[in-house]
Write an enzyme that holds these catalytic residues in place. Sequence first.
Site, short mmCIF file in Angstrom:
data_model
loop_
_atom_site.label_atom_id
_atom_site.label_comp_id
_atom_site.label_asym_id
_atom_site.label_seq_id
_atom_site.Cartn_x
_atom_site.Cartn_y
_atom_site.Cartn_z
N LYS A 109 -8.98 111.43 -48.90
CA LYS A 109 -7.74 111.36 -48.08
C LYS A 109 -7.41 113.25 -48.15
O LYS A 109 -6.26 113.42 -48.53
CB LYS A 109 -6.98 110.78 -48.85
CG LYS A 109 -7.23 109.46 -48.70
CD LYS A 109 -5.87 108.53 -48.86
CE LYS A 109 -6.34 107.12 -49.12
NZ LYS A 109 -7.29 106.52 -50.14
O1 S5P Z 1 -3.70 102.35 -46.97
C1 S5P Z 1 -4.76 102.22 -48.04
C2 S5P Z 1 -5.65 103.18 -47.70
C3 S5P Z 1 -6.70 103.25 -48.66
S1 S5P Z 1 -8.40 104.06 -48.56
N1 S5P Z 1 -4.78 101.57 -48.94
C4 S5P Z 1 -5.78 101.41 -49.98
O2 S5P Z 1 -5.72 100.62 -50.98
N2 S5P Z 1 -6.96 102.33 -49.70
C5 S5P Z 1 -7.88 102.21 -50.76
O3 S5P Z 1 -8.30 101.22 -50.83
C6 S5P Z 1 -7.39 102.74 -52.10
O4 S5P Z 1 -7.40 104.10 -52.70
C7 S5P Z 1 -8.28 101.80 -53.19
O5 S5P Z 1 -9.49 102.51 -53.60
C8 S5P Z 1 -8.63 100.81 -52.37
C9 S5P Z 1 -8.03 99.42 -52.63
O6 S5P Z 1 -8.30 99.00 -53.58
P1 S5P Z 1 -8.00 97.60 -54.26
O7 S5P Z 1 -8.38 97.30 -55.72
O8 S5P Z 1 -6.33 97.48 -54.11
O9 S5P Z 1 -8.45 96.52 -53.46
#
Ligand code: S5P
Length: 260
Positions: free
Chosen positions: A93
């Site tokens: 990011k």
């Molecule tokens: O809007 C976003 C963009 C990203 S890239 N929301 C997110 O959650 N992410 C990423 O996706 C975040 O940095 C994490 O690595 C992943 C979601 O992880 P989870 O454990 O919540 O599924």
Amino acid sequence: DRTLLPYEKRAELATNSIAKELFNIMATKKTNLCLSVDLTTTTSILDLLEKVGEHVCLVKTHIDIIEDFSADFITRLKSLAKRFNFLILEDRKYADIGNTVSLQYLKGLYKVAEWADCVTVHSLPGEGILKALNNSTNGVSQGVFLLAEMSSEGNLITPDYTEETVKMALKYPNLMCGFVCQNKSTFKEPGLIQLTPGVQLESTKDGLGQVYNTPEKVMLEKGADVVVVGRGIVAAKSPESQALVYKDVLWKNYLKRVSG
Ligand code: S5P
């Protein structure tokens, strides 16, 4: 409606070589699951990928959370990517002026440009950030996913910001893999990929602002192409069997979507 076209057709329309490859991997492996390996040791990441590599099209890393990073880790990660045929997205990011981002991308401990097929980038600083990355290729294929929307509660991205982000991206067709976003209406181009995080079967949120939708909803209503799952798999009792559960439910809904 881009979401009604099968991935192999969309591969033909992609203007970025990594996007093309990713569409083709999805069609061949019959999976649109991106695993977010948000783990902090190299062995835990490599062990997990040994088990689930066959089920994913893309592996998303946060390279700066790893406590024992080494060049050897990158060698092993790349060899798993080759063996299982998945691509690597470094979710850095980037969000600074072009010159700084170019240094962050090429230099430092991680040398992201040497191993990541694609990276995530914020549009906040303006077009210079894309110019910088476009000039940092060294002739190697690379791609950018631009953040057009976020999954987290209370994020400051407005509809105008999203629209301007898409406009900015369309000026860099050779660089652009697609968008990290939450909605089908965000962009129209069938050659670009909608990467959608914030997906889980078990919960609707975490305690820190993350908001989750179900695999069915993101595939059938929200226009997701590649779906990012982190803790839904990584924190499961059996990540291996849970990866298969996500892969199957996502692919079932993809088939439903393209068959009309
Ligand atoms: O809007 C976003 C963009 C990203 S890239 N929301 C997110 O959650 N992410 C990423 O996706 C975040 O940095 C994490 O690595 C992943 C979601 O992880 P989870 O454990 O919540 O599924």
